[in-house]
Design an enzyme around this catalytic site. Structure first.
Site, PDB file in Angstrom:
ATOM      1  N   CYS A   1      -6.694  -6.409 -23.298  1.00  0.00           N
ATOM      2  CA  CYS A   1      -6.738  -5.750 -21.993  1.00  0.00           C
ATOM      3  C   CYS A   1      -5.637  -6.220 -21.045  1.00  0.00           C
ATOM      4  O   CYS A   1      -5.651  -5.881 -19.870  1.00  0.00           O
ATOM      5  CB  CYS A   1      -8.103  -5.924 -21.349  1.00  0.00           C
ATOM      6  SG  CYS A   1      -8.495  -7.639 -20.988  1.00  0.00           S
TER       7      CYS A   1
ATOM      8  N   HIS B   1       0.823  -1.209   0.000  1.00  0.00           N
ATOM      9  CA  HIS B   1       0.000   0.000   0.000  1.00  0.00           C
ATOM     10  C   HIS B   1       0.855   1.255   0.000  1.00  0.00           C
ATOM     11  O   HIS B   1       0.481   2.268  -0.566  1.00  0.00           O
ATOM     12  CB  HIS B   1      -0.869   0.042   1.257  1.00  0.00           C
ATOM     13  CG  HIS B   1      -2.122  -0.746   1.127  1.00  0.00           C
ATOM     14  ND1 HIS B   1      -2.970  -0.594   0.061  1.00  0.00           N
ATOM     15  CD2 HIS B   1      -2.685  -1.678   1.917  1.00  0.00           C
ATOM     16  CE1 HIS B   1      -3.984  -1.411   0.215  1.00  0.00           C
ATOM     17  NE2 HIS B   1      -3.839  -2.095   1.334  1.00  0.00           N
TER      18      HIS B   1
ATOM     19  N   GLU C   1      -7.645 -15.846 -23.068  1.00  0.00           N
ATOM     20  CA  GLU C   1      -6.434 -15.831 -22.242  1.00  0.00           C
ATOM     21  C   GLU C   1      -5.867 -17.225 -22.019  1.00  0.00           C
ATOM     22  O   GLU C   1      -4.997 -17.410 -21.186  1.00  0.00           O
ATOM     23  CB  GLU C   1      -6.680 -15.095 -20.917  1.00  0.00           C
ATOM     24  CG  GLU C   1      -7.897 -15.545 -20.157  1.00  0.00           C
ATOM     25  CD  GLU C   1      -8.180 -14.710 -18.918  1.00  0.00           C
ATOM     26  OE1 GLU C   1      -7.325 -13.923 -18.488  1.00  0.00           O
ATOM     27  OE2 GLU C   1      -9.284 -14.868 -18.370  1.00  0.00           O
TER      28      GLU C   1
ATOM     29  N   ASP D   1      -2.402 -13.772 -18.839  1.00  0.00           N
ATOM     30  CA  ASP D   1      -2.548 -15.219 -18.695  1.00  0.00           C
ATOM     31  C   ASP D   1      -2.185 -15.941 -19.977  1.00  0.00           C
ATOM     32  O   ASP D   1      -1.623 -17.038 -19.932  1.00  0.00           O
ATOM     33  CB  ASP D   1      -3.976 -15.565 -18.265  1.00  0.00           C
ATOM     34  CG  ASP D   1      -4.164 -15.357 -16.770  1.00  0.00           C
ATOM     35  OD1 ASP D   1      -3.293 -15.819 -16.010  1.00  0.00           O
ATOM     36  OD2 ASP D   1      -5.143 -14.715 -16.375  1.00  0.00           O
TER      37      ASP D   1
HETATM   38  C1  PEP Z   1      -5.032 -11.110 -18.433  1.00  0.00           C
HETATM   39  O1  PEP Z   1      -4.893 -12.287 -18.080  1.00  0.00           O
HETATM   40  O2  PEP Z   1      -4.332 -10.563 -19.320  1.00  0.00           O
HETATM   41  C2  PEP Z   1      -6.061 -10.271 -17.810  1.00  0.00           C
HETATM   42  C3  PEP Z   1      -6.325  -9.054 -18.234  1.00  0.00           C
HETATM   43  O3  PEP Z   1      -6.692 -10.797 -16.706  1.00  0.00           O
HETATM   44  P1  PEP Z   1      -6.059 -10.762 -15.229  1.00  0.00           P
HETATM   45  O4  PEP Z   1      -4.768 -10.001 -15.294  1.00  0.00           O
HETATM   46  O5  PEP Z   1      -7.077 -10.119 -14.362  1.00  0.00           O
HETATM   47  O6  PEP Z   1      -5.879 -12.217 -14.953  1.00  0.00           O
HETATM   48 MG    MG Z   2      -6.387 -13.187 -16.798  1.00  0.00          MG
END
Ligand code: PEP
Ligand code: MG
Length: 591
Positions: free
Chosen positions: A525, A207, A454, A478
């Site tokens: 993302c 934090h 992913e 992932d």
């Molecule tokens: C990813 O796996 O790229 C993703 C956006 O999901 P998270 O990072 O929440 O697993």
């Molecule tokens: Mg993910």
């Protein structure tokens, strides 16, 4: 540490975790921590009531102090307020009818411990229990354990009238140096009074790090040995982007640092001007930039970032740090607040992605005891939700109710098989019909439901999955881990875990092509979307929508506005023919 020379006047360099970007130059101010020792003290049975009253007084004084701290936040930038205020709320909550307080009182009455002894012992026991919980989120558990210790220390200081740490008496523009800084210390720092912060201990995930980033103070934490070498008042340069600290800099180092400081200020000005400019290539190909949201306090920052909507809301946060799961009404309220705050811009809500390193204590009863040796390859994301359809139904119902307030999309995590997607559609159909029967306020049309791509299986089956998904969003975090069989928790720069490996680029291309053929939207993302140097390559692979941490948007926009589509596709063609990630890096640098 690179080199060490105890308290000499010679230039010495150290390195630590780069926490908060920026260059800080100034005299070092060492803030020592007043020592807090709590002797093991017992009381007489006749004094139990008085001891409880002492504890109550100290708790109410702690509440007052934190309340005051909260009003002082008003002087900080909006983003910092938004980050710090939930932390103070969490402390205030712990001072209420929490497990810590209940158990401390039991220690006073049952073991006849003095209030300060009871408080410290209970905090340590609770912190140890938190650390012993199953799951891989070590950083998260250690943060929570520190919070418990922190609030106990505050109560004990008030019980024993020992002084708190003070950050006064320094020359303006000093570099604050400390062995360690706790979040509550960081909350006392006036950003305008310090040019930077360095510590001996502390990691990048705590934090304190989050708060220093929010305060916008250049900071390097965990620079082992730096305090031993520093003389109070000596000049230091810190670089919060590289993690380098230079003590007693030579005239040459100083002028180089000043030049970097000026260059950074120029870049910041250019980026600030970009906020209202469109994200488009030099030949006017528009790219949609959205924000990832992990915690509600990020909302104001997202609003300032120039993002057009939320491309990934990780709903896990709603379930974390609580003993009781939020019901449909409570969830609907949280989603509605976010949808309303986005004021007509779309919000993509990903249903609960828990399991593996995303350990959610309140969901433990829902986790089947399969004795998995490797949870990352076992029950996670959609697999767990389909095993607990009531959780998915509640969440879908809450999201649908919030969707009456603005455009929403629903996203499924960790899909690997078409059967999972079809099973989720059955549940979604059922929930929609049930809500219609309940005569609730709902959107006119049922919101789209799409999937994260992913897993390599999903990317390779994208053509089939596209027939049943309303959209795709590629999660490179992932996808990289599962494709390369390399843990995403490996240190930055690890040779094993590298999303620029050509194999990953091929899976991105495959997914983008499948989405284009099926005429469904595809976005990306994962963290790769926030790396300006990689973004032209992603555009070349066919990606036109990116979602990232709000802070990254201006830099990514800058990268997009300086490249043409032809340059992007040339880069992608070359990168797809490369054999290694290093070759890909050379190609993208060569632009
Ligand atoms: C990813 O796996 O790229 C993703 C956006 O999901 P998270 O990072 O929440 O697993
Ligand atoms: Mg993910």
């Amino acid at each position: 540490m690179i080199e060490k020379s105890p308290r000499s006047r010679r230039e010495v360099r150290f390195s630590g975790h780069p926490i908060s970007p920026g260059i800080g130059i100034g005299p070092v101010f060492e803030a020592a921590e007043p020592v807090l020792t709590v002797p093991h003290r017992k009381i007489f049975a006749a004094d139990i009531a008085a001891e409880n009253a002492r504890l109550d007084d100290a708790v109410s004084m702690s509440r007052k102090q934190l309340g005051k701290l909260k009003t002082q936040l008003a002087h900080l930038p909006e983003q910092s307020q938004a980050e710090l205020s939930p932390l103070i709320d969490a402390y205030l909550q712990m001072l209420g009818n929490s497990r810590l307080m209940r158990r401390a009182k039991i220690q006073i009455s049952d073991r006849l411990l003095a209030a300060e002894t009871a408080m410290m012992e209970e905090a340590e026991a609770l912190a140890a229990e938190i650390m012993a919980m199953p799951g891989a989120d070590h950083a998260g558990r250690s943060r929570r354990a520190d919070e418990v210790r922190e609030i106990a220390r505050r109560v004990v200081r008030n019980l024993t009238r020992l002084s708190f740490r003070s950050f006064t008496g320094h020359a303006p523009g000093s570099i604050l140096a400390a062995e360690t800084l706790r979040p509550s210390d960081a909350a006392l720092i006036q950003p305008s009074h310090f040019a930077g912060v360095i510590t001996e201990e502390g990691g990048a995930d705590g934090h304190t790090a989050v708060m220093l980033r929010a305060l916008g103070i250049p900071a390097v934490l965990g620079a082992t040995g730096v305090l031993e070498a520093v003389k109070p008042g000596a000049i230091a340069i810190i670089d919060g982007e590289t993690g380098e600290i230079v003590l007693n800099p030579t005239a040459r180092s100083l002028s180089a640092a000043r030049a970097r400081l000026a260059a950074r200020a120029r870049t910041q000005r250019t980026l600030a001007r970009l906020q209202l400019r469109p994200a488009e290539t030099t030949d006017k190909v528009p790219i949609s930039l959205q924000a990832n949201l992990e915690l509600p306090f990020e909302l104001p920052m997202i609003a300032q970032s120039g993002a057009h909507g939320i491309g990934l809301m990780r709903s896990e946060f709603i379930f974390m740090n609580r003993e009781i799961l939020p019901d449909e009404d409570a969830q609907a309220e949280i989603y509605r607040t976010i949808v309303e705050a986005m004021d007509g811009d779309p919000v993509t809500i990903r249903v609960l992605d828990w399991g593996s390193d995303k350990d959610v204590e309140a969901l433990n009863p829902y986790m089947p005891d399969t004795g998995e040796a490797n949870p990352a390859l076992g029950l996670r994301g959609i697999r767990l939700l389909l095993r607990n359809p009531e959780l998915l139904e509640t969440q879908l119902a809450a999201i649908l109710r919030a969707a009456a307030a603005g455009p929403v999309r629903i996203m499924l995590p960790m899909v690997g098989f078409q059967s999972e997607l079809l099973a989720a559609w059955d549940i979604y159909d059922r929930v929609w019909r049930r809500l219609k029967r309940r005569n609730l306020r709902l959107p006119d049309h049922r919101p789209p439901m799409g999937i994260m791509i992913e897993t390599p299986a999903a990317a390779l089956a994208a053509r089939h999955l596209a027939k049943h998904a309303d959209f795709f969003s590629i999660g490179t975090n992932d996808l990289t881990m599962y494709t390369l069989a390399a843990d995403r928790g490996l240190p930055m720069g690890s040779k094993l875990y590298d999303p620029l490996e050509p194999t990953i680029l091929r899976l991105i291309l495959e997914t983008a092509a499948a989405a284009a053929a099926a005429k469904i939207p595809v976005s990306l993302c994962g963290e790769l979307a926030s790396r300006p140097e990689a973004v032209p390559l992603l555009i070349g692979l066919g990606i036109r929508e990116l979602s990232m941490h709000g802070n990254a948007i201006p830099r990514v926009k800058h990268a997009i506005r300086n490249v043409s589509l032809k340059q992007c596709t040339d880069m992608a063609t070359a990168a797809l023919n490369a054999v290694t990630a290093d070759e890909v890096r050379k190609i993208i640098r060569g632009m």
